[in-house]
Design a protein around this motif. Structure first.
Motif, short mmCIF file in Angstrom:
data_model
loop_
_atom_site.label_atom_id
_atom_site.label_comp_id
_atom_site.label_asym_id
_atom_site.label_seq_id
_atom_site.Cartn_x
_atom_site.Cartn_y
_atom_site.Cartn_z
N HIS A 139 0.85 -1.19 0.00
CA HIS A 139 0.00 0.00 0.00
C HIS A 139 0.88 1.24 0.00
CE1 HIS A 139 -3.75 -2.25 1.73
NE2 HIS A 139 -3.31 -2.73 0.59
N SER A 140 1.43 1.54 -1.18
CA SER A 140 2.32 2.67 -1.36
C SER A 140 1.90 3.44 -2.60
CB SER A 140 3.78 2.19 -1.50
OG SER A 140 3.93 1.42 -2.68
N PRO A 141 2.38 4.68 -2.78
CA PRO A 141 1.98 5.48 -3.96
C PRO A 141 2.28 4.76 -5.28
CG PRO A 141 3.04 6.88 -2.35
CD PRO A 141 3.18 5.48 -1.85
N LEU A 187 -0.27 2.06 -5.86
CA LEU A 187 -1.58 2.64 -6.16
C LEU A 187 -1.66 3.00 -7.64
CD1 LEU A 187 -4.32 3.84 -5.39
CD2 LEU A 187 -3.12 5.95 -4.72
N THR A 191 3.18 11.09 -1.62
CA THR A 191 2.49 10.35 -0.56
C THR A 191 1.24 9.68 -1.13
OG1 THR A 191 1.17 12.28 0.05
CG2 THR A 191 3.32 12.02 1.13
N MET A 192 0.62 8.84 -0.32
CA MET A 192 -0.61 8.20 -0.75
C MET A 192 -1.71 9.25 -1.03
SD MET A 192 -0.63 4.90 -1.12
CE MET A 192 -2.31 4.35 -0.82
N LYS A 193 -1.74 10.30 -0.22
CA LYS A 193 -2.73 11.35 -0.42
C LYS A 193 -2.51 12.08 -1.74
CE LYS A 193 -4.74 15.42 1.82
NZ LYS A 193 -4.69 16.31 3.02
N THR A 250 -3.34 9.72 -4.64
CA THR A 250 -4.79 9.57 -4.78
C THR A 250 -5.41 10.78 -5.46
OG1 THR A 250 -4.86 8.21 -2.77
CG2 THR A 250 -6.93 9.16 -3.51
#
Length: 410
Positions: A149-151, A154, A230-232, A235
């Motif tokens: 679960h990393s950028p 994703l 980052t994941m944010k 996303t």
């Protein structure tokens, strides 16, 4: 009582009466000449009623047979175009006080001159099966492993979802059209296929650009990687690309309903292609031409230029490194992405460059090349990431072993 003129059967062949020629062609010549002889003998048509009726019956039979023959030929033509599509009327609507005529649908007629083309569609069925299996595996492995679960992953899941939808929107319909010989597609379904295809193709190019951004931050800005990628952030980037692409393609597909189609409904392509379809309209389609040109630049050229700029920066950064091992390690992390970019863009560039500068590319070969350029990358992308990405490969092997153990236990 004056008798009507009698046709002279002794005329030379080059002076043959056109009426006689038509009657002889109908097969009623014998009855015709019998009537003429009766009229010449009795000089009164009322005494030749029997001959008149016989001649009328013969001509009526000929006309009925001719009518049935024409109807049969028409039905055979419709069956050849679409054996399962009933005849439907054109749909008429009004826009800006102007009638807009929509056909019941279109006939897709690509691959007309290529031999053994059915083998190609059997191959595409295999390609679709591989696409579904491997993309689903990649999505499953990444979603159900917290370590992935990393950028970066994703972005990989984003690409896998796009690949899955892209081939699902095109290959099953191609097999139905060209292998099952059902080449009719209803008007609304044509627009739906057009929308999904161009949305997913555009998102594919942006997904490759997103993966290039991930490599750019990891190699050129390693110290700021945790803040820039980052994941944010990832996303948000993915969400923005989806939102913009969905909106833009919705507009371009929606304006197809402005067109009237009163000419041909035969689309020469392998699906409901945008440009071949709007060119069939009988009113002005200049806005569609400019829309298609703008979207090609915005949705394909811009991401490609971004990817080229990204790798230009990566190469400069890599060759500024003093350690050869670090250079090799940095470049190794880009291998799978470079392969994905190559198999997506190179076929498209080759086809369009050949068409632009040489202009002599066979239409069927062009359609074949474009269909392969659309269908093959979504099949190869998950395989390449599975084989070239250590994290995915390790967890996929662990998943397969676990599945085998569970199966053996049953």
């Amino acid at each position: 009582m004056a008798s009507p003129p009698v046709h002279d059967r002794s005329k030379p062949e080059d002076e043959e009466d056109p009426v006689d020629r038509m009657i002889l062609r109908s097969g009623c010549g014998e009855q015709h000449y019998a009537l003429q002889d009766c009229m010449a003998e009795h000089q009164d048509w009322r005494l030749c009623q029997k001959n008149v009726q016989t001649f009328i019956n013969c001509m009526s039979s000929f006309q009925q047979a001719r009518k049935e023959q024409l109807l049969k030929k028409l039905k055979e033509t419709q069956f050849h175009q679409s054996p399962v599509t009933p005849a439907m009327p054109y749909l008429r609507t009004t826009r800006n006080n102007t009638d807009v005529i929509h056909p019941p649908g279109f006939y897709i007629i690509g691959f007309q001159t290529l031999p053994l083309i059915s083998v190609y569609f059997i191959f595409l069925a295999f390609v679709y099966a591989i696409t579904v299996i491997f993309n689903c595996l990649v999505i499953y492995v990444i979603i159900f492993n917290n370590a992935l679960h990393s950028p970066k992953f994703l972005a990989v899941v984003n690409l896998a979802v796009i690949d899955l939808i892209l081939n699902s929107s095109i290959i099953p319909r191609m097999i139905k059209i060209f292998l099952a010989k059902d080449n009719f597609i209803p008007f609304n379904l044509c627009l739906v296929q057009m929308y999904f295809y161009y949305t997913m193709s555009s998102l594919e190019s942006y997904a490759l650009a997103i993966l290039a951004y991930d490599r750019l931050v990891a190699i050129c800005f390693p110290m700021r990687h945790n803040s820039l990628n980052t994941m944010k952030v990832m996303t948000c980037i993915v969400a923005v690309t989806w939102s913009v692409t969905l909106a833009v393609v919705s507009f371009s597909t929606g304006i197809m309903t402005w067109l009237s189609f009163c000419k041909s409904v035969r689309v020469f392509s392998y699906f409901c292609d945008y440009t071949p379809t709007y060119r069939l309209s009988c009113n002005d389609y200049s806005i569609h031409f400019y829309t298609a040109s703008s979207l090609a630049i915005f949705l394909l050229v811009v991401p490609f230029l971004f990817i080229l700029g990204t790798y230009f920066s990566i190469i400069i950064t890599v060759f500024s490194m003093k350690s050869v091992d670090k250079r090799v390690k940095a470049l190794t992390t880009c291998v799978e992405h470079v392969i994905l970019v190559a198999i997506f863009y190179i076929p498209l560039l080759v086809i369009y460059i050949l068409g632009l500068f040489f202009g002599g590319i066979d239409p069927d070969h062009r359609v074949l090349g474009l269909s392969m350029a659309s269908c093959i990358p979504p099949c190869l992308n998950p395989i390449i990431y599975t084989l070239k990405t250590k994290e995915i490969k390790v967890r996929l092997v662990a998943f397969v072993r676990k599945w085998k153990i569970g199966t053996a236990g049953i």
